[in-house]
Design a protein around this motif. Structure first.
Motif, PDB file in Angstrom:
ATOM      1  N   ASP A 429       3.385  14.561  -4.017  1.00 18.81           N
ATOM      2  CA  ASP A 429       2.315  13.828  -4.699  1.00 18.81           C
ATOM      3  C   ASP A 429       1.605  14.732  -5.691  1.00 18.81           C
ATOM      4  OD1 ASP A 429       2.722  11.506  -3.158  1.00 18.81           O
ATOM      5  OD2 ASP A 429       1.356  12.209  -1.600  1.00 18.81           O
ATOM      6  N   VAL A 430       0.995  14.129  -6.718  1.00 22.10           N
ATOM      7  CA  VAL A 430       0.135  14.879  -7.636  1.00 22.10           C
ATOM      8  C   VAL A 430      -1.133  14.075  -7.868  1.00 22.10           C
ATOM      9  CG1 VAL A 430       2.000  16.112  -8.800  1.00 22.10           C
ATOM     10  CG2 VAL A 430       1.257  13.904  -9.698  1.00 22.10           C
ATOM     11  N   ARG A 454       3.374   9.877  -5.171  1.00 20.98           N
ATOM     12  CA  ARG A 454       2.390   9.239  -6.047  1.00 20.98           C
ATOM     13  C   ARG A 454       1.972  10.143  -7.200  1.00 20.98           C
ATOM     14  NH1 ARG A 454      -2.154   8.447  -1.770  1.00 20.98           N
ATOM     15  NH2 ARG A 454      -1.456  10.590  -1.438  1.00 20.98           N
ATOM     16  N   ILE A 455       1.661   9.520  -8.324  1.00 26.54           N
ATOM     17  CA  ILE A 455       1.031  10.184  -9.461  1.00 26.54           C
ATOM     18  C   ILE A 455      -0.331   9.522  -9.614  1.00 26.54           C
ATOM     19  CG2 ILE A 455       1.160  10.704 -11.924  1.00 26.54           C
ATOM     20  CD1 ILE A 455       4.196  10.244 -11.737  1.00 26.54           C
ATOM     21  N   VAL A 493      -0.593   5.513  -9.910  1.00 29.12           N
ATOM     22  CA  VAL A 493      -1.815   4.919  -9.356  1.00 29.12           C
ATOM     23  C   VAL A 493      -2.999   5.412 -10.189  1.00 29.12           C
ATOM     24  CG1 VAL A 493      -3.314   4.697  -7.342  1.00 29.12           C
ATOM     25  CG2 VAL A 493      -0.832   4.893  -7.019  1.00 29.12           C
ATOM     26  N   ASN A 494      -3.665   4.498 -10.883  1.00 24.37           N
ATOM     27  CA  ASN A 494      -4.848   4.841 -11.667  1.00 24.37           C
ATOM     28  C   ASN A 494      -6.094   4.560 -10.845  1.00 24.37           C
ATOM     29  OD1 ASN A 494      -3.943   5.596 -14.496  1.00 24.37           O
ATOM     30  ND2 ASN A 494      -2.847   3.652 -14.219  1.00 24.37           N
ATOM     31  N   GLY A 533      -0.107   5.786   3.990  1.00 23.17           N
ATOM     32  CA  GLY A 533      -0.182   5.977   2.550  1.00 23.17           C
ATOM     33  C   GLY A 533      -0.020   4.690   1.779  1.00 23.17           C
ATOM     34  N   SER A 534      -0.842   4.496   0.754  1.00 20.32           N
ATOM     35  CA  SER A 534      -0.829   3.258  -0.004  1.00 20.32           C
ATOM     36  C   SER A 534       0.427   3.096  -0.832  1.00 20.32           C
ATOM     37  CB  SER A 534      -2.029   3.238  -0.942  1.00 20.32           C
ATOM     38  OG  SER A 534      -1.832   4.155  -1.982  1.00 20.32           O
TER      39      SER A 534
END
Length: 567
Positions: A429-430, A454-455, A493-494, A533-534
């Motif tokens: 993830d980041v 995820r980003i 993911v924003n 985790g989403s």
């Protein structure tokens, strides 16, 4: 913790069952204990999940090799391989729920579904490489089976703890340690150049406390006797060692021995004392005198992993920048222009003509240190990429978290990695917070090739300070730290942090609140509060979230689906 007690209760039964089994192999691999329908459903579920998580063409070989090895792992007949390969290529996705239900009905899993997570972890670790994609897959399959992410972390920690405990109990430890040191001296020069190999071509890197008898005895209840026997061999030592990096030094063993390009400082500082099968690296965006004068200060509450590091880089320049930012914010400019600036930024009118003359007259205070750090952060990011590509951290998944210029370091690290071969499977993830980088989706597409999970782009629409300092850095008005990145990918993911962050300096001062908002575990927020985790939720495909919504999911992963079905 409930999950840990549940696991320990099951593990304690294994020696008794092994003794009662007579000549049967003790602690048989959990996946092979399933009935044939269960094993087929298990393999199909993994294949379908692989296709959902990694549908890209450049991930085809990973999907194929994984499923081919997994069919053998489950002792399924070769005749099912074409079907499993088809699942991994994207067919049969509508059967996900059915396969999950079949698997959960297997008698072996009625008491403890966690056996599936254990089995997938064992399979993923068997060659001494814990691929980030494999960990994301484990999370996905665990979620489908209603197993919390916390249970995976308990399993990972249990493996390491069992080795540590066995180290204290073994009477042969001293002798093993002595022989290990002797062998290390002989192999040192080979280790450094990566030429010393042992069965299967695994590079040897002897790590403290992970000697053969410790592995063989301590890991039996975690990975089964077959896996423990393999780890107890010479090749097994290499397998475990490769997870943690050569000589066990890992990232703390790295220090830049000579200047690399324009970079003057680059070093990893430990944030925690523990070891873990996945690690976290936090990157600070600036320094300032006082409370936040160290790289570690903003990350005091971070607890994403038992093994965490902070990157120390270019402290002289980051201190100059931080003091300049502080002066700009707290000086007369702030009193005269802040409200006007907020208005213009929120209105979307960000051009040179809209900035008040009083602010432009002192622009030189910030422009020079900002420009220097902007350039150096990109160089540091590229250097970090090559450190990670060289596996200085071992063969383990890495999560990167950074704010401001620290997020820019991460961005250029990923861009650099995307241009190199063998860059996949390293980054899990980041999290980029207030990132002063391009906000157009086309620039972020390359990141999906490198990131397995995820980003997360955390932004604040009213961050006038970021808007001002970035005005001369790029002719483009799209800045990731000011707006969502409209990238159509399940990884993206924003997070709108406007309700949490009032200005750019809040990324340092409000880090604890921000970490909770984006779903990163902190010392005050344990995993029971956050759940799974989403990434693995259907609604996670939505491009944008606010700080009030949870990125880490819910207690019951099927709740929404069940309610939808009842309407």
């Amino acid at each position: 913790m409930a999950a840990e007690e549940k696991w320990k209760g099951w593990a304690s039964k294994q020696p008794e069952e092994a003794e009662q089994g007579g000549e049967r192999e003790p602690c048989m691999l959990p996946g092979r204990q399933l009935g044939e329908p269960g094993r087929f459903a298990y393999g199909a579920l993994c294949g379908i999940s692989l296709a959902w998580l990694f549908p890209e063409n450049d991930q085809s070989s990973f999907r194929t090799e994984f499923i081919k090895g997994f069919v053998k792992w489950l002792d399924l007949p070769d005749a099912v391989l074409p079907a499993m390969t088809a699942f991994a290529d994207g067919l049969g996705g509508e059967g996900t729920e059915t396969f999950a239900e079949i698997l959960l009905k297997d008698p072996i899993l009625k008491e403890n579904p966690l056996l599936i997570t254990q089995d997938l972890l064992s399979f993923s670790l068997q060659d001494g490489s814990y691929d980030a994609r494999a960990r994301v897959l484990i999370c996905r399959v665990s979620w489908l089976l209603r197993i919390p992410l916390e249970d995976l972390e308990v399993l990972e920690e249990s493996l390491l703890e069992s080795l540590k405990e066995q180290k204290e109990e073994e009477s042969e430890t001293a002798e093993v340690s002595r022989k290990k040191k002797e062998r290390r001296k002989k192999l040192k020069r080979y280790l450094l150049i990566g030429l010393a190999t042992v069965g299967g071509g695994t590079v040897i890197g002897l790590t403290g406390g992970l000697a053969a008898p410790l592995v063989a005895a301590g890991a039996a209840t975690i990975i089964g006797s077959a896996g423990a026997a393999a780890l107890g061999s010479t090749a097994g030592i290499a397998v475990m060692a490769s997870l943690f990096g050569a000589a066990g030094a890992g990232l703390t063993g790295y220090k830049m021995k000579k200047r690399v390009g324009a970079i003057e400082e680059f070093e990893f500082l430990p944030l925690t004392e523990g070891k873990q099968l996945h690690i976290t690296i936090a990157i600070t965006g600036w320094l300032c005198t006082g409370k936040y004068g160290s790289f570690t200060a903003p990350w005091s509450s971070l607890l994403h992993s038992s093994e965490q590091y902070c990157l120390a880089w270019e402290s002289k320049y980051l201190m100059e920048l931080g003091n300049a930012l502080d002066s700009l914010l707290n000086g007369f400019v702030n009193m005269m222009a802040q409200e006007a600036l907020k208005f213009t930024v929120l209105s979307g009118i960000v051009t040179a003509l809209t900035w008040p003359a009083s602010l432009l007259t002192v622009a030189s205070v910030i422009d020079n240190p900002w420009g220097v750090c902007l350039h150096r952060s990109a160089e540091v990011g590229k250097h970090l990429a090559h450190i990670l590509l060289s596996r200085q951290q071992g063969q383990r998944p890495v999560t990167l978290i950074g704010f401001s210029l620290g997020a820019r370091v991460i961005y250029f690290c990923l861009q650099e990695m995307a241009q190199e071969k063998d860059s996949q499977g390293i980054i899990e993830d980041v999290v980029l917070l207030g990132a002063p980088v391009e906000g157009e989706a086309k620039h972020w597409k390359a990141l999906t090739r490198v990131v397995s999970g995820r980003i997360i782009n955390g932004f604040c629409r009213g961050d006038w300070l970021l808007s001002f300092v970035y005005r001369t850095s790029s002719v483009q008005l799209n800045v990731a730290g000011l707006q969502p990145v409209d990238l159509d990918d399940r990884r993206m993911v924003n997070m709108d942090l406007s309700s949490v962050v009032n200005g750019h300096l809040d990324y340092m001062k409000q880090m604890d609140t921000i970490l909770k908002a984006v779903g990163i575990k902190t010392k005050e927020c344990q995993p029971e509060e956050k759940g799974s985790g989403s990434l693995f939720f259907p609604q996670a495909r939505k491009s944008q979230r606010t700080a009030g919504s949870e990125v880490r999911g819910e207690e019951n992963p099927r709740k929404e689906e069940d309610e939808a079905g009842g309407e």
